[in-house]
Motif scaffolding. Structure first.
Motif: not given
Length: 190
Positions: A186-190, A41-46, A29-34
């Motif tokens: 309600y979903a938070l996603h990119y 940016k993360e958004k909220l969809s209904h 494993s390694k850490t990576i940038s999104p």
């Protein structure tokens, strides 16, 4: 004797350093940038739709695939396991536009009430979420007014999703078990 100790210490130190230098790292494993995955940016969809669980007739959308010896005598159908491929529609009318399907399993997991363990994917077939899924894993106390279940992931437009789904029974035929359930997701996603 001091010379022998010094020689031994030098040889031991060299061998130890060589062993460390020749060992390979087996990191998994390694850490990576999104942003390296194109995530912004993360958004909220209904999302709002109706779920049609049909147990009766020639083309049921949910079928029992397993049951315990006591299931048929249990008030809560404890031990019953159902497989589903339920249509998701825009309106409560089953003839309204189908936007996707709820595919998965629900099982009666309570001995005292109709409390279901829900394991399913909302598979979207229309609009901007066509080909995307949201995954639900949670408890559904069927006779409660509004039930809340967690969104634990997703795919496509819903990659890295998290959130919740609120379910409210729109109609239930107590003779057949057929149900129409209103969902607000309600979903938070990119």
């Amino acid at each position: 004797m001091a010379m022998a100790k010094a020689s031994f210490l030098i040889i031991f130190t060299l061998a130890f350093c060589l062993a460390l230098g020749s060992s390979k790292s087996h990191k998994y494993s390694k850490t990576i940038s999104p942003s390296s995955l194109g995530l912004k940016k993360e958004k909220l969809s209904h999302l709002h739709f109706y779920f049609h669980d049909v147990l009766s007739g020639q083309n049921p959308t949910a079928v029992r695939v397993a049951a315990a010896a006591m299931t048929n005598t249990s008030r809560s159908f404890f031990g019953s396991v159902m497989m589903m491929d339920d249509p998701l529609t825009l309106l409560p009318d089953p003839k309204s536009k189908t936007i996707g399907y709820a595919q998965g399993i629900y099982a009666s997991a309570s001995q005292t009430e109709v409390g279901l363990l829900m394991v399913l994917n909302f598979v979207f077939k229309e609009g901007k979420y066509n080909g995307s899924t949201l995954s639900v894993l949670g408890r559904n106390a069927v006779f409660s007014g509004i039930r809340e279940m967690p969104i634990v992931g997703g795919s496509g437009a819903f990659r890295f999703a998290r959130g919740y789904a609120k379910a409210k029974t729109h109609s239930l035929d107590m003779n057949t078990g057929d149900a129409v359930v209103e969902y607000n997701v309600y979903a938070l996603h990119y």
